[in-house]
Structures are given as structure tokens and as C-alpha cells.
Design a protein around this motif. Structure first.
Motif, short mmCIF file in Angstrom:
data_model
loop_
_atom_site.label_atom_id
_atom_site.label_comp_id
_atom_site.label_asym_id
_atom_site.label_seq_id
_atom_site.Cartn_x
_atom_site.Cartn_y
_atom_site.Cartn_z
N ALA A 100 -0.80 1.68 -8.37
CA ALA A 100 -1.41 1.43 -7.98
C ALA A 100 -3.19 2.18 -7.99
O ALA A 100 -4.23 2.71 -7.90
N GLU A 101 -2.46 3.53 -6.97
CA GLU A 101 -2.71 5.04 -6.93
C GLU A 101 -3.32 6.08 -8.42
O GLU A 101 -4.50 6.26 -8.36
N PHE A 102 -2.07 5.50 -9.24
CA PHE A 102 -2.46 6.29 -10.62
C PHE A 102 -2.94 5.17 -12.06
O PHE A 102 -3.16 5.53 -12.44
N GLY A 103 -3.21 4.03 -11.63
CA GLY A 103 -4.03 3.13 -12.97
C GLY A 103 -2.25 2.63 -13.49
O GLY A 103 -1.36 2.36 -13.90
N GLU A 104 -3.19 1.93 -14.09
CA GLU A 104 -1.99 0.61 -15.08
C GLU A 104 -1.03 1.47 -15.49
O GLU A 104 -0.03 0.83 -15.86
N GLY A 105 -1.64 2.34 -17.02
CA GLY A 105 -0.78 2.13 -17.74
C GLY A 105 0.59 4.36 -17.53
O GLY A 105 1.15 4.18 -17.74
N SER A 106 1.01 4.09 -15.66
CA SER A 106 0.94 5.15 -15.03
C SER A 106 2.32 4.39 -14.40
O SER A 106 2.52 3.09 -14.30
N LEU A 138 -6.77 10.44 -6.75
CA LEU A 138 -5.87 10.89 -7.10
C LEU A 138 -5.36 10.69 -8.86
O LEU A 138 -5.25 12.01 -9.71
N ARG A 139 -6.05 9.75 -8.97
CA ARG A 139 -6.28 9.12 -10.59
C ARG A 139 -7.55 10.18 -11.17
O ARG A 139 -7.13 10.60 -12.05
N ALA A 140 -8.46 10.41 -10.54
CA ALA A 140 -9.45 10.95 -11.32
C ALA A 140 -8.95 12.58 -11.39
O ALA A 140 -9.99 12.81 -12.71
N LEU A 141 -8.55 12.85 -10.86
CA LEU A 141 -7.18 14.09 -11.38
C LEU A 141 -6.49 14.44 -12.39
O LEU A 141 -5.74 15.37 -12.65
N THR A 142 -5.92 12.90 -12.50
CA THR A 142 -5.17 12.83 -13.77
C THR A 142 -5.71 12.00 -14.88
O THR A 142 -5.16 12.50 -15.76
#
Lengths: 347, 347, 347, 347
Positions: free
Chosen positions: B50-56, B191-195
Motif C-alpha cells: 500500500a505504501e510503495f505501490g502495486e508493482g512493489s 515514501l513512494r514519491a522518493l522510490t
């Protein structure tokens, strides 16, 4: 919702012992320098030394495979090899971590019960000679698991015989003691009687399978290994950062003999299970139940239905052999219920 | 005895956040299959996604150095090299674990503030050509620390520029995010904006320095890396046995934004400290205080007396530069008392 | 067709010296046990010992990178590091083979001329202290190239000063002597005056760049290293099978001083080239021409046209610096013709 | 002094074939760029491609163990394992070089004659399942020796069956062809019929045991492996510097079928020896004599006296089994004289 299930898959399915958990909570005060420069670590290391003897020292690590590669790494140069049972955890259950990290070859020896014997070592190294041209990786370490992956236990005499053959051939002696507590409880002996006193050079000492949350240690009996263990631990990514929480777990296990009480209980439950299961027609207990593991053969078609009731692992698909592990938190009720389930499924 | 000291040595000197501890205790019920086949791990991995996105996908590990070698190992073949800052943790503080485990070369690049820049990458790889005869280890990964070991923070634009240069030269992008939370809190970004959003391929995500007891993760943004990460984690001795207790820590940090609150607080304390210290004659703040670290130069003879009052580390002996770290449990009182001590010692 | 070209790309572009070839042919009689149990090897090893002294022993290997990893491997445990010049062959031209095979970290130090100096070693290791927590790979070996990759030569006093600082800090001393012959010829000293007599522990001794077809050796000055070198050589895939043909090459080089004649000639050709080129307007000789290499700066646009006439390598693209190597079979005619070509291209 | 002895210790005790030596001498003209940028290498690589097919490419290396680690390294990630016969050279005669260099585990399988069979592969990998938690090194490569260390030869059908099972389980197929020439000569088939045509992915092709001085090659049949082989060769210290002299040896062997003539002769001598020895009372030939090796059992007390007459190796001390190797330069006279010696010693 029903009470959480307890099963027989592994002793690392168990929870954390309440006393260990309490020790962790008690360590949660203020700041403490990382990597072991804290008072909990100092205290745990002193308890280790009291347990294993003056010449020993412990190095806390994060996991059992880590303990093995760090400990073996202090004994080996990369062209040296490890003699171990084919069933050894280092050989089959560590995804090749020893080969990867150490660059070393394992020389697995077949055993009936997971236990190496002096004649196996002699047969493996006796004919090697000088090997001037260095064609063969040089056997250097004997590694035993105590208790073994088959739940069997080496007596002190058996260990000393291996240690003697090690000295005879210039080998060193390593013990994977992920379940050393179970062996010591089974034999009613102090930990040092199975390690320092019988010539072990380096020991992996397990806490996690005996009531800890996640706490293992490498214990060495030769001060010359200190640098190799300190740097090897860090390089193997096994140096705990907030070490006080690992130390606190060992304090709880070592201070008043909790390690022995936990292990003795798990062993007792395994014997109870073996006794009960052996009476069920169609079940054969295949190994001596020295510690906290029960190995059994049962009709192939009955394995899956039984697994649906309680988790456990198939050990040997071809031989229709399964493994049932007991742990510190296995209750007599769990065991008796499982025996009933076995009886029901095999009926 | 006095209250336990809080000091400025490192954010891993801090204790465990009470909410994390509560989550660990709550996970202590019944049996749970080891190595991640438990409901706490399932829940934590869902929060990561949820934090880092679907593909993570996240892979829980035991330590920060472990996270780095596992993550880099999924990106590298042994003849490939890692471009990193000379100050990178992987280069100076991991005892050569990357070289040992990966067999790879690190190619350290000098920076003023711990931050790589596209032109440094271009200078390092631009002239290499085809290297038909394979004389040189092949640059393959750019590794950044976010926030850096100097307490500085990359903006999303800076990261994207590095990611662009990586794609241009066929490189992959690794982030050591032992303190990614501090960076995200500093920039007030998810967090995902930086990763994920700036092209990171593999991330080490740290919990331990931000309130966990001992919990790190490798997060990957390319499903093709799954096998490399699963097997690499095990082989690197970084697969937690009773994984539920690691998972519970991340659940506590990720569920309601505790990670951000902790990091934002630590950052705030660092700014407060830098502000106060800067007013003391003789002190120079040497790096931007973007996150939770303060770097300062002070008269050489004053360092030791100050260290006697509070623990902290000398960063650069020759340059008389020290590092003061703040953590989630650093209080305004701690900071103000330390400023007074600085003032007293420098008077 | 024109006579085959001789150029200035590298001393390993050279042919095999006729005396070396004759020795190879002479060794081609009957059967000889492989891996060194033959009379040519016995003879070559005796010549090595006569050259390097009683306490020395040589181990024949297949290649120069191989010699370096085998020799360093006998001195290092995997958590130990090598101090070397940034320009060292082991650091830039071996594709990370040392890191891959040894698992060790290299700690490259910047130099103006490829030569390490005691103060660089002091600066690198002086502040390390005990490192109880083992965060940093432990400097253990100083590795010098003699002659250096810049064609410069260490004097015996310079080597002894490095050896002294090594002993002071508990370090060992390794020499990459791929071109040691050129250094010894340049200084008109015996090989042992630059190795055994100045405290070198392990030497890579090169034959290939000095007239051999393919013959390198590791020479050690401490008998305790024998096992590490024998097993390390085999494990590094560097044990020659039909060793007699490698041995025969060294017999030819060592028996009557052919090594020195070859090297002295190559050095002389380099000095002649440097002298002639220095007179060409636009050319700057950038390093002392101690041995058989000439480093020169020339106008950027003139490099490619000159390379079309004779092969040579650009050393530093940004600095417009090139390298011209001379070898045992470079003739005065080759040199003079090349000087004319330089003059023509720069006109 | 008597003519130099020819014995039966190994085919790498043999000399260099005169045509190979002539080719080496012919390559000794002028300068040639190192590391393969020369016309002899271009020519040899073209001959390799003509022999092994359009999609193939060869990489020249220095030694046989080197060829194996380079070739396997292109097929494996470090957590992957190699299925091989317990008797495989990579398992017993390379001092653990594969484990050291690759970090990989070998999974040796017992065979009666050195030959793997599909059912052995199925038994080893069939039950592994998904291994979500990555406990076990992942079988990835089947490695066969052709001809085997027992002197037996796989037929094309046997190889294809192994290749089929490899594809079925997602495995790759490696061949240690140190004596592939002997196998091809024995079967009277082109080299490609035993490699490209039966699904081999990577081959070690030996020259040294078949008349070369020291020349081995890795041949690959999948262009995607090019980078791994180029960089792996360099990193494994197996990139020949003056490559023209290695290339010239292969030119001699490959140009007019010298490889086949040499191998066929060696095979013929082995059959002659086996036939003659089998008639001596007390001798049992223990393996099919498919290629150039003869394995025999003889009374224990007769081994040493026979070794005093001619060098050969004991293969299995306990079983009183010895190995006699024939080579391209073994003569009928050598064989007949040895049979007489055997007869005399056993009388």
C-alpha cells in the motif's frame, strides 16, 4: 475465534516464552550504545562464560544459519572443507549459504541417524595423504549437529571420540547447537559437558527454537579466534544493531536455567507423542526419540489428511516418513489431541 | 540511580517505540509457521505494498547491512560494480560485506555532502566504451543513501536525474534507505514519491533506526527480481525464522504513520540542536541539517571533554568534525541540556 | 606483405624471445608428470631460489592476474583489506578479480606517480584504532607495483620505508612485480635487493611481459605460506597442467640473465623514445621514464592520427595523456621511426 | 641415458604434438595486440565456429578447471546448484574451485560408470516443489563429463535424454569436454553432434590432454551468454595475455582434424592395452573402454611393484582399482611393453 493452533511443524513455530518477552521489555529503557557496548550484552556474555567456562566467549548473532557461517568461517580457509552428515542443516537447509559465504566445499557423509562416527571420518580423510598438488579441497572441520536433525543425541563419549579423531588428523571440531539445549536436557548434563569438555572448538548455540524470539550465539573455546569472529560476524551481516534486545533474551534463558526447563519440557512432549503414536496401528517410529523430534513412517495416503488437521512436514517423500517437532509451549493436551487425530486418520 | 542517559551517538542507540513493543507482544500468541507463512507477515507485506505501490513487494530481513547485500545481490552479477559515494555505508561501515558476499567491486565517488550527482556518474562511466576484453569491472548499479550519511536529503528531482542517467547508461538504481523515513518526513512526501516514482529498482528500508527493535526490509519494484531476493535473502543468512516478530514491528510503523511521526520528531530535534549549537562561539555546522543528523566542527581540544558528558562520534579526526544524531525518543529537554553542555565546554 | 608491425601498445604485444622458444621446444621430449612433478620445474624452482634467496620459494602460475590473486590470497583473510595505489593493476585492470576471488576490499590511495609513500599508509590506517565492533574492513596488506603502472620505479630505500611502516602497523607487504625485471635492470640491482632484502612477503614475478610466452610466478619469503599458496593456486585455476612448458620459459629467462638483458633493452628503448619525443614541440613527457614506459601529453586532436600509424593506448582521456610501452624486441629503428611519425603528425 | 619414459599416469603427462609446436613457432612473429585482438585468435575462433556451428562462439582460456568455472559461471546465479556425478572432475579434482569462485553448491549423484541418467535427475529435482522460503540451493545446471572420468562415453541419444530432462525441469546443460575429442573419435561423430545438436548450452573443450601444450576453450551455444563469458573469463584470471599462442595451438588441432587423429590413436592404444591386460590372470577390466582410459582391478600387493616400472594412479585404494591412461603419443610398443610388465609383475 478459536484458540490459536499449536502444531508439530517445527520448534520455530513456537511463540516467545513470557520470561524472554519480559526481559526484552525490561531492556527498553533509555539509550544504549549499539553493537554490544551496553550493559545487557555485558551481562549476557558473562552468563555465557559462566555456563561454558573460563576460556570461552560468546558472540551474539541474529540467526542460526548466520551463526553457522560465522563460526565455520573462523575455522576455515577457503580451500578447506567441512565433513558433515548428509542430513546436516548446513548441507541441506541453508540454501548453500556456507558455500556462498565461505567459498568452501562441504563433504557430506551418509549416516543412519544423523550422527557422524569416527570410522566415517577415518574413511573420508585417511587415504588423502599429502596432496602436494592440491587437487582436493582439504578436510579441516568436522561439523556435528547436537541434537541432530533426526532428533538423536550424541553422548559425551561419542563426541569425545570424534574430537579425538579430529586431533589425530589435524581437524577442528564445530558443533551446530541450534538444539544443544535439548541434548543437554536429555542427558541431564551441563552445556559445557557437551562442548568445552569434549573438545568442541566453535559452537552455534541456539535460543530461537527454545523460547527466544530471535537470538543465537557463536561460542568459541579458543581466544585466538576472537578477531575472526568479530570481523566475520560483521561481514556476514550478523552483527545485531540494537544488541541489547538479543542479549536480554539470552539473559532470560541463561540466568535461572530457563533454557533447560524449556528444552526438558519439549523433550518430554516428544516422548509422550512417540509413545502414544507408536501404539497406533500403521505407525512406525523410525528414529530414537532422544530429544524433541519424532520421526514416523505412516501409510502414504494418510499423510495429507493428517496434515489438514495439524501442520507438520514430510521428511522423506519416498519413504513416507514424517517429522513431528515439539517445543517449549507444546502442552500435554496438544499431544494427546494429536494422538487422537492420528488414530482417527489411520483408522 | 539517575534516569538512563539519552545521548547523540546514533539513532540506533535509541530504544524501541512503545507502540512497536506492543505490537511484538500482541504477536506472541500460539504457533505460527516460520519464515513468513504467518498472518502478521501477510499483513505487513500488504502495508508495504500500500505504501510503495502495486508493482512493489517487500522482503523482511534482520539487519541493514543484510538488506543492502540482499538487494544489491538481486541487481548484480559478480563482474559488475556499484557506483556510490565514498561516504556510503556500504563502502565504509559494512566491513566489506558487499565485496565478500557479492564478489563485486565498489567504485566510490567523492562528494561534498554525501550526494551523488549525474555528472559524477557520467564522468565515471562515460569513457568506458565497450571493454571487449573485459579488463574493468562493469558499472551496473548506482547506489544512493537517502537520507545520506551526512544527514542530507535528495529531492525527488535530484533522484529522478540520477535515475535518468542510470537508464541512459544501462544502469540500475539502488537506494539504501536506512533513514528513508527521515528523508520523506523532511520533504513531507510519501515514501513512494522518493522510490517507485523516481525510478528506484531496489530499496533497503530501515525500521531499526526509526523506532523498531530490529526490523529492515528489501523493497523491490520489479517482479522479475523475486527469485533473486528470496534465495539471496536465505543465502545471505537474512531470512528471519520467527518472522512474525519482525513483521509486527513494521505493522506498527506502517499502519498509522508512526514511521513518519517518529522521523519528523527526530528531524525536528536535529534542527533544534543545530540552531542552538550554531549560536555557540567556536561551533560551525558543516552540513545542511536536512534530516536527523547534525555535523559540526569544534575546537579539537573541546571534543573529548564534551564526549565525557554525552556520547557522540568523531566523524573526521583531521577536520575536527563530529556527528550528533537525534532519534524518535530524543526530547527537547535532551537537546537543550546538550546545548548547555556544549556552551559550557566551549566557554 | 610488409614486415609485421612493432608498436607501442604494450609489452605483452611483444613476441616470445627466441631463447625462450628454444627452451620450450627442448622440453618437448617424452612424458613428464603433470602439475610440476617434472625435472624442468625442479630446475626452474632452483633457479628462482638462487635468485631470491634461501628462504624463498616460487609457485609457477599461468597469468599475472592469477599470480596476484593467489599471492594476496595467502596473506589475507576475507575481512582484511589491501592498501594500493588507485592506479594499481589489481585495482583497475583485473575486472574485480581480487574482490571476486578473495572477497576482500581494496582501499585505493591517490598518488602522483603510481608510488605509495609511508605517509599515505599512516594517514589511511593511523586513525583506525581497535575497531572492536568490526565496522571497517581491516587493512592488512600494502601492495605496490614495481615498476609501477606509470613506469616509475621504487628505490630500495623507498621500499624499505614502506616495509617499515607495514611492520609498525602489523601489515604485510605484497609486490606486483609483473615488471620487476624492468625495475631491477633500471636500478642495476639483483632481484632480491628489491624483494627479500626490503621485506617483501609475497611477490608476483612476471615473465610474460619480458620475453616469455606465458609464464608468471608467485614467490614467497615465508615458508608458513606454502599450504595457502599451493591450495590457493589450484583453487584459483592457476595450476598449470603441463607445467614443464612454463618452467622451461623461466629456465631460459633466469639461467644466464636473459631477464635482465631483455628488461634493460626495453628500458633503453623507452629512454630513447622519451628523449626524442620530448624534443617534438607540443609533446610533454608527464612521468619520470624510470623503466620501459613513456607517458606523454599531446594535443588532443593529434592522438587519433598518430594511433593510425602505430598502436598505443590513451591513458587519460580527459588529460590527453597517452602511454607508449617498449619491450625486449623494440628496436632502435622502431623508436626512431615512431619519433618521426610523432613529429610528422604534430607538425 | 635411456630414452625418456612414456607411462600411463595421465594424458596430460604427454608431450606437445609436433604440429602444435610448429604452429606456436609460426605465431612468433612481430607484435600482436594482447588478449585476443590478433589474427591467430580470429582464425582459431572461426575454426571453432565451423566445427560447432553458426550459433556457437569460443572463448580461449588457460586451463581446464578455469574453463569449467568460467562456463558454469555464465549459467549460474550463486544460489543455484549443479547436478553432477560424484566422480566429476568439478566435484573431486578441482580443490573446490567451483564452490570458491561461483559460491554455488554441487549436488553430486552416485553413478556406476561416471554417467548421469535422466532418472537420477528426476529423483534429485522432482520432489523439490516451489521452495517459497528458499531453504535449498536451487538445481539449475546438469554437468556431464564427456568422455567421463571413468573413460566411458555418452551416446548422442543419452545426451539428448539428459537435455530433454533438463528442459523439462528448467535446467541448463553443461559439458566438461576436457576429453570430448576422445568421445567424438570413439563414436566417429563430429563434435557438434555431441554438443550443439543434443542441447548443450556451454562446453569446456580441452586441447591440453589431446596434444596441445596448454590450450582450453569455453564454447557457448547461446549468444546471450557473451557478456558473462567475457567478463567471467577475465575475472576468473583465465584471459590469456599473449593469446596468439593459445590460438595457434587450436588452429593446429582444428584445421585438418589433428584433434580427431590424436584422440583416435589414444583410444586405440587404450583398447589394445585393455585387450592385452584382460588376458593376464588376476586382472579385471572394471569399466567399458570407450575412450582412452583403462580401469582395472589387480591384486593389491601387485600395484606398487607395477608402479615402480611405469607411473600410473590408484583410482580406488579400497577396491584395489587403478587407472591407465593412453595419449596421442602412446605407441604400440609402449602398450605391449607395459602388458609384458603387467604379466611379469602378476606372475
Amino acid at each position: 475465534m478459536a484458540a490459536p493452533a499449536r502444531h508439530f511443524a517445527s520448534d520455530n513455530s513456537a511463540s516467545t516464552h513470557p520470561e524472554v518477552l519480559a526481559a526484552i521489555m525490561a531492556a527498553n529503557e533509555g539509550h544504549a550504545l549499539a553493537y554490544g557496548a551496553d550493559r545487557w550484552t555485558a551481562s549476557a556474555l558473562a552468563l555465557f562464560q559462566a555456563e561454558f567456562g573460563e576460556g570461552s566467549a560468546a558472540y551474539l548473532v541474529l540467526g542460526g544459519t548466520g551463526a553457522n557461517v560465522v563460526g565455520l568461517g573462523a575455522l576455515l580457509r577457503p580451500w578447506e572443507a567441512v565433513l558433515c552428515a548428509t542430513t546436516a542443516h548446513i548441507n541441506v537447509d541453508e540454501c548453500g549459504a556456507p558455500e556462498r559465504f565461505l567459498g568452501c566445499k562441504l563433504l557430506p557423509l551418509a549416516t543412519p541417524d544423523g550422527k557422524l562416527r569416527p570410522e566415517m571420518i577415518r574413511a573420508a580423510v585417511g587415504g588423502l595423504g599429502e596432496d602436494h598438488q592440491a587437487h582436493h579441497a582439504r578436510p579441516r572441520v568436522i561439523s556435528v549437529s547436537q541434537s541432530t536433525e533426526y532428533g538423536t543425541v550424541y553422548t559425551p563419549d561419542e563426541l569425545r571420540a570424534l574430537s579425538d579423531v579430529a586431533r589425530e588428523f589435524g581437524l577442528l571440531f564445530h558443533m551446530d547447537g541450534a538444539r544443544l539445549s535439548n541434548a543437554a536436557a536429555a542427558l541431564d548434563l551441563p552445556l559445557r559437558a557437551l562442548t568445552a569438555d569434549v573438545g568442541v572448538d566453535v559452537l552455534s548455540f541456539g535460543g530461537t527454537k527454545n523460547g527466544a524470539m530471535g537470538a543465537e550465539a557463536v561460542v568459541m573455546f579458543d581466544p585466538a579466534l576472537d578477531e575472526a569472529l568479530r570481523f566475520g560476524r560483521k561481514q556476514a551481516t550478523q552483527l545485531p544493531s540494537k544488541m541489547r534486545y538479543v542479549a536480554a533474551q539470552f539473559e532470560a534463558l541463561l540466568r535461572d536455567g530457563l533454557w533447560r526447563r524449556n528444552a526438558a519440557h519439549a523433550n518430554r512432549m516428544a516422548r509422550r507423542l512417540a509413545r502414544g503414536a507408536a501404539e497406533v496401528p500403521g505407525i512406525t517410529i523410525t528414529q530414537p526419540v532422544d530429544a524433541n523430534a519424532v520421526f514416523a513412517r505412516l501409510p502414504r495416503g494418510r499423510i495429507a489428511p493428517l496434515q489438514e488437521r495439524r501442520s507438520f512436514y514430510i521428511w522423506d517423500e519416498a519413504g513416507s516418513e514424517v517429522r513431528w517437532m515439539c517445543s517449549f509451549d507444546t502442552t500435554e493436551g496438544d499431544v494427546d489431541a494429536f494422538i487422537s487425530e492420528i488414530r482417527a486418520v489411520l483408522a
